[in-house]
Design a protein around this motif. Structure first.
Motif, PDB file in Angstrom:
ATOM      1  N   GLN A  39       0.826  -1.208   0.000  1.00  0.00           N
ATOM      2  CA  GLN A  39       0.000   0.000   0.000  1.00  0.00           C
ATOM      3  C   GLN A  39       0.865   1.264   0.000  1.00  0.00           C
ATOM      4  O   GLN A  39       0.563   2.233  -0.698  1.00  0.00           O
ATOM      5  CB  GLN A  39      -0.893  -0.023   1.247  1.00  0.00           C
ATOM      6  CG  GLN A  39      -1.832   1.168   1.326  1.00  0.00           C
ATOM      7  CD  GLN A  39      -2.869   0.996   2.409  1.00  0.00           C
ATOM      8  OE1 GLN A  39      -2.595   0.410   3.460  1.00  0.00           O
ATOM      9  NE2 GLN A  39      -4.065   1.490   2.159  1.00  0.00           N
TER      10      GLN A  39
ATOM     11  N   LYS B 184       2.137   1.733  -3.448  1.00  0.00           N
ATOM     12  CA  LYS B 184       1.067   2.249  -4.308  1.00  0.00           C
ATOM     13  C   LYS B 184       0.805   3.724  -4.017  1.00  0.00           C
ATOM     14  O   LYS B 184       0.605   4.532  -4.934  1.00  0.00           O
ATOM     15  CB  LYS B 184      -0.233   1.444  -4.077  1.00  0.00           C
ATOM     16  CG  LYS B 184      -0.213   0.079  -4.745  1.00  0.00           C
ATOM     17  CD  LYS B 184      -1.259  -0.848  -4.172  1.00  0.00           C
ATOM     18  CE  LYS B 184      -2.609  -0.660  -4.837  1.00  0.00           C
ATOM     19  NZ  LYS B 184      -3.567  -1.708  -4.373  1.00  0.00           N
ATOM     20  N   TYR B 185       0.809   4.081  -2.731  1.00  0.00           N
ATOM     21  CA  TYR B 185       0.540   5.483  -2.390  1.00  0.00           C
ATOM     22  C   TYR B 185       1.683   6.382  -2.863  1.00  0.00           C
ATOM     23  O   TYR B 185       1.454   7.498  -3.331  1.00  0.00           O
ATOM     24  CB  TYR B 185       0.289   5.667  -0.874  1.00  0.00           C
ATOM     25  CG  TYR B 185      -0.218   7.061  -0.596  1.00  0.00           C
ATOM     26  CD1 TYR B 185      -1.566   7.372  -0.810  1.00  0.00           C
ATOM     27  CD2 TYR B 185       0.637   8.086  -0.196  1.00  0.00           C
ATOM     28  CE1 TYR B 185      -2.036   8.666  -0.625  1.00  0.00           C
ATOM     29  CE2 TYR B 185       0.167   9.379  -0.009  1.00  0.00           C
ATOM     30  CZ  TYR B 185      -1.165   9.658  -0.215  1.00  0.00           C
ATOM     31  OH  TYR B 185      -1.629  10.939  -0.047  1.00  0.00           O
TER      32      TYR B 185
ATOM     33  N   ALA C 163       1.035   6.866  -6.584  1.00  0.00           N
ATOM     34  CA  ALA C 163      -0.154   7.667  -6.895  1.00  0.00           C
ATOM     35  C   ALA C 163       0.006   9.115  -6.449  1.00  0.00           C
ATOM     36  O   ALA C 163      -0.513  10.038  -7.082  1.00  0.00           O
ATOM     37  CB  ALA C 163      -1.381   7.044  -6.246  1.00  0.00           C
ATOM     38  N   SER C 164       0.730   9.328  -5.348  1.00  0.00           N
ATOM     39  CA  SER C 164       0.847  10.686  -4.802  1.00  0.00           C
ATOM     40  C   SER C 164       2.098  11.402  -5.300  1.00  0.00           C
ATOM     41  O   SER C 164       2.216  12.620  -5.176  1.00  0.00           O
ATOM     42  CB  SER C 164       0.896  10.642  -3.275  1.00  0.00           C
ATOM     43  OG  SER C 164       2.128  10.081  -2.841  1.00  0.00           O
TER      44      SER C 164
ATOM     45  N   MET D 218       0.126  11.719   4.681  1.00  0.00           N
ATOM     46  CA  MET D 218      -1.013  12.015   3.809  1.00  0.00           C
ATOM     47  C   MET D 218      -1.855  10.779   3.493  1.00  0.00           C
ATOM     48  O   MET D 218      -2.993  10.906   3.074  1.00  0.00           O
ATOM     49  CB  MET D 218      -0.550  12.701   2.520  1.00  0.00           C
ATOM     50  CG  MET D 218      -0.160  14.167   2.712  1.00  0.00           C
ATOM     51  SD  MET D 218      -1.404  15.152   3.591  1.00  0.00           S
ATOM     52  CE  MET D 218      -2.813  14.965   2.499  1.00  0.00           C
ATOM     53  N   LEU D 219      -1.282   9.574   3.667  1.00  0.00           N
ATOM     54  CA  LEU D 219      -2.099   8.363   3.508  1.00  0.00           C
ATOM     55  C   LEU D 219      -3.126   8.314   4.649  1.00  0.00           C
ATOM     56  O   LEU D 219      -4.303   8.004   4.424  1.00  0.00           O
ATOM     57  CB  LEU D 219      -1.218   7.104   3.515  1.00  0.00           C
ATOM     58  CG  LEU D 219      -1.984   5.771   3.509  1.00  0.00           C
ATOM     59  CD1 LEU D 219      -2.824   5.607   2.243  1.00  0.00           C
ATOM     60  CD2 LEU D 219      -1.028   4.589   3.659  1.00  0.00           C
TER      61      LEU D 219
ATOM     62  N   HIS E  32      -5.322   8.270 -12.906  1.00  0.00           N
ATOM     63  CA  HIS E  32      -4.637   8.834 -11.739  1.00  0.00           C
ATOM     64  C   HIS E  32      -5.576   8.878 -10.524  1.00  0.00           C
ATOM     65  O   HIS E  32      -5.203   8.495  -9.415  1.00  0.00           O
ATOM     66  CB  HIS E  32      -4.114  10.230 -12.093  1.00  0.00           C
ATOM     67  CG  HIS E  32      -3.079  10.735 -11.126  1.00  0.00           C
ATOM     68  ND1 HIS E  32      -2.475  11.957 -11.268  1.00  0.00           N
ATOM     69  CD2 HIS E  32      -2.560  10.197 -10.001  1.00  0.00           C
ATOM     70  CE1 HIS E  32      -1.622  12.125 -10.267  1.00  0.00           C
ATOM     71  NE2 HIS E  32      -1.658  11.082  -9.492  1.00  0.00           N
TER      72      HIS E  32
ATOM     73  N   GLN F 179      -5.992   5.305  -9.325  1.00  0.00           N
ATOM     74  CA  GLN F 179      -4.824   4.797  -8.584  1.00  0.00           C
ATOM     75  C   GLN F 179      -4.716   5.422  -7.199  1.00  0.00           C
ATOM     76  O   GLN F 179      -4.335   4.768  -6.234  1.00  0.00           O
ATOM     77  CB  GLN F 179      -3.537   5.074  -9.370  1.00  0.00           C
ATOM     78  CG  GLN F 179      -3.372   4.128 -10.556  1.00  0.00           C
ATOM     79  CD  GLN F 179      -2.176   4.473 -11.410  1.00  0.00           C
ATOM     80  OE1 GLN F 179      -1.815   5.635 -11.545  1.00  0.00           O
ATOM     81  NE2 GLN F 179      -1.580   3.458 -12.015  1.00  0.00           N
ATOM     82  N   PHE F 180      -5.058   6.709  -7.119  1.00  0.00           N
ATOM     83  CA  PHE F 180      -4.963   7.415  -5.841  1.00  0.00           C
ATOM     84  C   PHE F 180      -5.976   6.847  -4.847  1.00  0.00           C
ATOM     85  O   PHE F 180      -5.639   6.553  -3.696  1.00  0.00           O
ATOM     86  CB  PHE F 180      -5.192   8.919  -6.076  1.00  0.00           C
ATOM     87  CG  PHE F 180      -4.851   9.776  -4.902  1.00  0.00           C
ATOM     88  CD1 PHE F 180      -3.545  10.210  -4.696  1.00  0.00           C
ATOM     89  CD2 PHE F 180      -5.825  10.157  -3.989  1.00  0.00           C
ATOM     90  CE1 PHE F 180      -3.218  11.000  -3.596  1.00  0.00           C
ATOM     91  CE2 PHE F 180      -5.508  10.950  -2.900  1.00  0.00           C
ATOM     92  CZ  PHE F 180      -4.201  11.375  -2.707  1.00  0.00           C
TER      93      PHE F 180
ATOM     94  N   ALA G 289      -4.962   3.271  -3.783  1.00  0.00           N
ATOM     95  CA  ALA G 289      -3.854   3.225  -2.818  1.00  0.00           C
ATOM     96  C   ALA G 289      -4.369   3.454  -1.397  1.00  0.00           C
ATOM     97  O   ALA G 289      -3.892   2.837  -0.443  1.00  0.00           O
ATOM     98  CB  ALA G 289      -2.787   4.254  -3.177  1.00  0.00           C
ATOM     99  N   ILE G 290      -5.355   4.331  -1.278  1.00  0.00           N
ATOM    100  CA  ILE G 290      -5.943   4.606   0.040  1.00  0.00           C
ATOM    101  C   ILE G 290      -6.836   3.439   0.463  1.00  0.00           C
ATOM    102  O   ILE G 290      -7.046   3.194   1.643  1.00  0.00           O
ATOM    103  CB  ILE G 290      -6.730   5.946  -0.004  1.00  0.00           C
ATOM    104  CG1 ILE G 290      -5.757   7.118  -0.173  1.00  0.00           C
ATOM    105  CG2 ILE G 290      -7.581   6.136   1.246  1.00  0.00           C
ATOM    106  CD1 ILE G 290      -6.424   8.439  -0.537  1.00  0.00           C
TER     107      ILE G 290
ATOM    108  N   VAL H  47      -2.601  16.712  -3.211  1.00  0.00           N
ATOM    109  CA  VAL H  47      -1.207  16.478  -2.788  1.00  0.00           C
ATOM    110  C   VAL H  47      -0.402  15.823  -3.908  1.00  0.00           C
ATOM    111  O   VAL H  47       0.819  15.935  -3.937  1.00  0.00           O
ATOM    112  CB  VAL H  47      -1.065  15.587  -1.523  1.00  0.00           C
ATOM    113  CG1 VAL H  47      -1.682  16.240  -0.324  1.00  0.00           C
ATOM    114  CG2 VAL H  47      -1.626  14.191  -1.745  1.00  0.00           C
ATOM    115  N   ALA H  48      -1.105  15.146  -4.807  1.00  0.00           N
ATOM    116  CA  ALA H  48      -0.410  14.450  -5.888  1.00  0.00           C
ATOM    117  C   ALA H  48       0.216  15.410  -6.897  1.00  0.00           C
ATOM    118  O   ALA H  48       1.074  15.017  -7.675  1.00  0.00           O
ATOM    119  CB  ALA H  48      -1.364  13.493  -6.600  1.00  0.00           C
TER     120      ALA H  48
ATOM    121  N   HIS I 132       6.386  17.863   7.987  1.00  0.00           N
ATOM    122  CA  HIS I 132       5.011  18.222   7.607  1.00  0.00           C
ATOM    123  C   HIS I 132       4.132  18.116   8.854  1.00  0.00           C
ATOM    124  O   HIS I 132       3.771  17.024   9.264  1.00  0.00           O
ATOM    125  CB  HIS I 132       4.550  17.257   6.514  1.00  0.00           C
ATOM    126  CG  HIS I 132       3.284  17.637   5.849  1.00  0.00           C
ATOM    127  ND1 HIS I 132       2.695  16.856   4.887  1.00  0.00           N
ATOM    128  CD2 HIS I 132       2.475  18.716   5.988  1.00  0.00           C
ATOM    129  CE1 HIS I 132       1.583  17.445   4.464  1.00  0.00           C
ATOM    130  NE2 HIS I 132       1.423  18.570   5.124  1.00  0.00           N
TER     131      HIS I 132
END
Lengths: 140, 147
Positions: free
Chosen positions: A27, A30-31, A34-35, A61-62, B23, B26-27, B30-31, B60-61, B80
């Protein structure tokens, strides 16, 4: 989905929580993809250990992404977010199970529209807090 | 060296970001967010939103894309601390977004290990007509130099 019921909504009300499946290393990869956050701290155990960590940690941010999923589940199609914020707490690692909870803070009107503000919290099963936040939803 | 208030107001170049289906997919994937508003075109079309939208943290991407801010920051000192989104309308599939990063604030607080600086970086996101879509506000803790 745990969509809020506009008519029964009360200040101080605890909303149904969302528990996510345990965070996995795949994960995090993947994140990262994607990010676009390719900091190896999130994907490369050897790198993480070099800088003194036990291993990779999850992207903050996940965790906010989990919270965003929770927020949009609450809003359903009766409200949309106008503001969403989060302060990051403890770090999360692969294997951690994150639960998002929310509590109605205030119900108010602005520019002729109804709003609700909700306090948000994400914590591990150990109850360690990984993030606290807030959102405002505007009813359609 | 610590930052001084002259950094407030500095901005990067405007950059363009095109919102694509794969995109968004995928985002959300992933979550682990299965909300059909992000992936099911028929469902989204018949929803209040009228089209596929992006998850609320999607910006954020791309908020870090485009030219660097004209300032030298030591990444090892950056943490952050907080993140905020202000939404004017949802980001939708097919949007062409015009984005610009700006340093909107710098303030100091006394922390456990001395004075800490907080840098607030906004990415303003507008549509092709110049209307505001969202602000992505990153609050960065800028730690003091180790002596």
């Amino acid at each position: 989905m745990t969509v809020i019921d506009m008519d029964s909504l009360q200040e101080g009300q605890e909303l149904q929580s969302l528990t996510k499946p345990a965070i996995s290393k795949v994960q995090l990869v993947k994140y990262a993809g994607a990010s676009g956050d390719f900091n190896p701290l999130h994907t490369d155990d050897a790198f993480a250990q070099q800088i003194g960590m036990d291993g990779v940690i999850a992207h903050g941010m996940l965790i906010m992404g989990f919270m965003g999923e929770y927020m949009m589940n609450i809003a359903g199609e009766i409200a949309e977010p106008t503001q969403f914020s989060m302060r990051f707490g403890a770090m999360s690692r692969p294997g951690d199970v994150i639960t998002c909870t929310g509590k109605v803070e205030k119900i108010f009107e602005k520019d002729g529209k109804r709003f609700v503000s909700i306090q948000l919290r994400a914590q591990k099963s150990s109850e360690e807090v990984v993030g606290t936040g807030k959102c405002e939803l505007r009813f359609f | 060296m610590n930052l001084d208030s002259s950094v407030v107001g500095l901005s990067g170049e405007v950059f363009i970001f095109d919102v694509e289906f794969r995109h968004i997919h995928q985002f959300a994937d992933a979550i682990g967010d299965a909300n059909p508003l992000y992936t099911d075109k028929e469902y989204a079309k018949n929803s209040k939103y009228g089209s596929i939208i992006a998850p609320p943290t999607f910006s954020v991407a791309f908020s870090g894309e485009g030219a660097e801010l004209p300032i030298n920051l030591d990444e090892r000192r950056m943490l952050h601390g907080e993140q905020e989104f202000i939404y004017y309308r949802p980001i939708q599939l097919g949007d062409r977004l015009y984005c610009q990063r700006k340093i909107s604030d710098l303030y100091e607080k006394e922390g456990k290990s001395g004075k800490m600086q907080f840098l607030v970086v906004d990415t303003e996101i507008k549509d092709e007509g110049g209307q505001m879509v969202a602000v992505n506000r990153m609050n960065i803790i800028y730690r003091g130099e180790k002596s």
